[in-house]
Design a protein around this motif. Structure first.
Motif, PDB file in Angstrom:
ATOM      1  N   GLU A 252      29.612   0.523-104.957  1.00 39.14           N
ATOM      2  CA  GLU A 252      30.862  -0.179-105.285  1.00 39.14           C
ATOM      3  C   GLU A 252      31.544  -0.691-104.017  1.00 39.14           C
ATOM      4  O   GLU A 252      32.041  -1.814-103.978  1.00 39.14           O
TER       5      GLU A 252
ATOM      6  N   GLN B 249      25.904   6.104-103.443  1.00 41.91           N
ATOM      7  CA  GLN B 249      27.323   6.353-103.660  1.00 41.91           C
ATOM      8  C   GLN B 249      28.194   5.238-103.069  1.00 41.91           C
ATOM      9  O   GLN B 249      29.379   5.159-103.374  1.00 41.91           O
ATOM     10  N   ASP B 250      27.624   4.379-102.240  1.00 42.68           N
ATOM     11  CA  ASP B 250      28.379   3.309-101.594  1.00 42.68           C
ATOM     12  C   ASP B 250      28.244   1.961-102.296  1.00 42.68           C
ATOM     13  O   ASP B 250      28.741   0.949-101.803  1.00 42.68           O
TER      14      ASP B 250
END
Length: 133
Positions: free
Chosen positions: A28, A25-26
């Protein structure tokens, strides 16, 4: 001795066991961070660490790091910020704009130094620690 802002309140951090590491989820966020570091020529100067606490620190305390190159070990301990021989910060914590006080500490209060180091080996028991070499 480092010139650090010891009066700034520290927001509590999660314990290491509870802190969430980087995940898919990190992606970007990491790409954006790499882009900013590259744009400023800092890719080989700064990285990323997981902010966490193992124990509380008083407002006038800081973590200090020493090393033993022969044993290939690092040692971290708590010291009074105004009494440490450690002169170079190696980890910083960003402070949100809303929490800043004008002129508070280095960078106008945009960050707090959370770990100090020295280029000298100050581990107990080594000659370098006693004679300052």
């Amino acid at each position: 001795m480092a010139d650090i802002n010891v009066s700034a309140p520290r927001a509590p951090l999660p314990r290491f066991e509870e802190a969430e590491g980087l995940g898919p989820q990190d992606a970007e966020f990491v790409r954006d961070l790499v882009e900013v570091l590259a744009r400023h020529g800092n890719l080989d100067r700064f990285g990323l660490c997981l902010l966490h606490d193992h124990f509380p620190l008083a407002a006038d305390e800081v973590l200090v790091e020493t090393n033993d190159p022969r044993a290939r070990t690092l040692h971290v301990r708590v010291a009074k910020a105004d009494r440490t021989q450690h002169v170079k910060a190696s980890q910083w914590r960003f402070v949100p704009h809303a929490d800043r006080e004008p002129g508070a500490g280095p960078g106008g209060g945009a960050y707090q130094e959370i770990l100090l180091c020295t280029k000298l080996d100050l581990c107990p028991g080594h000659a370098d620690a006693r004679d300052g070499r």
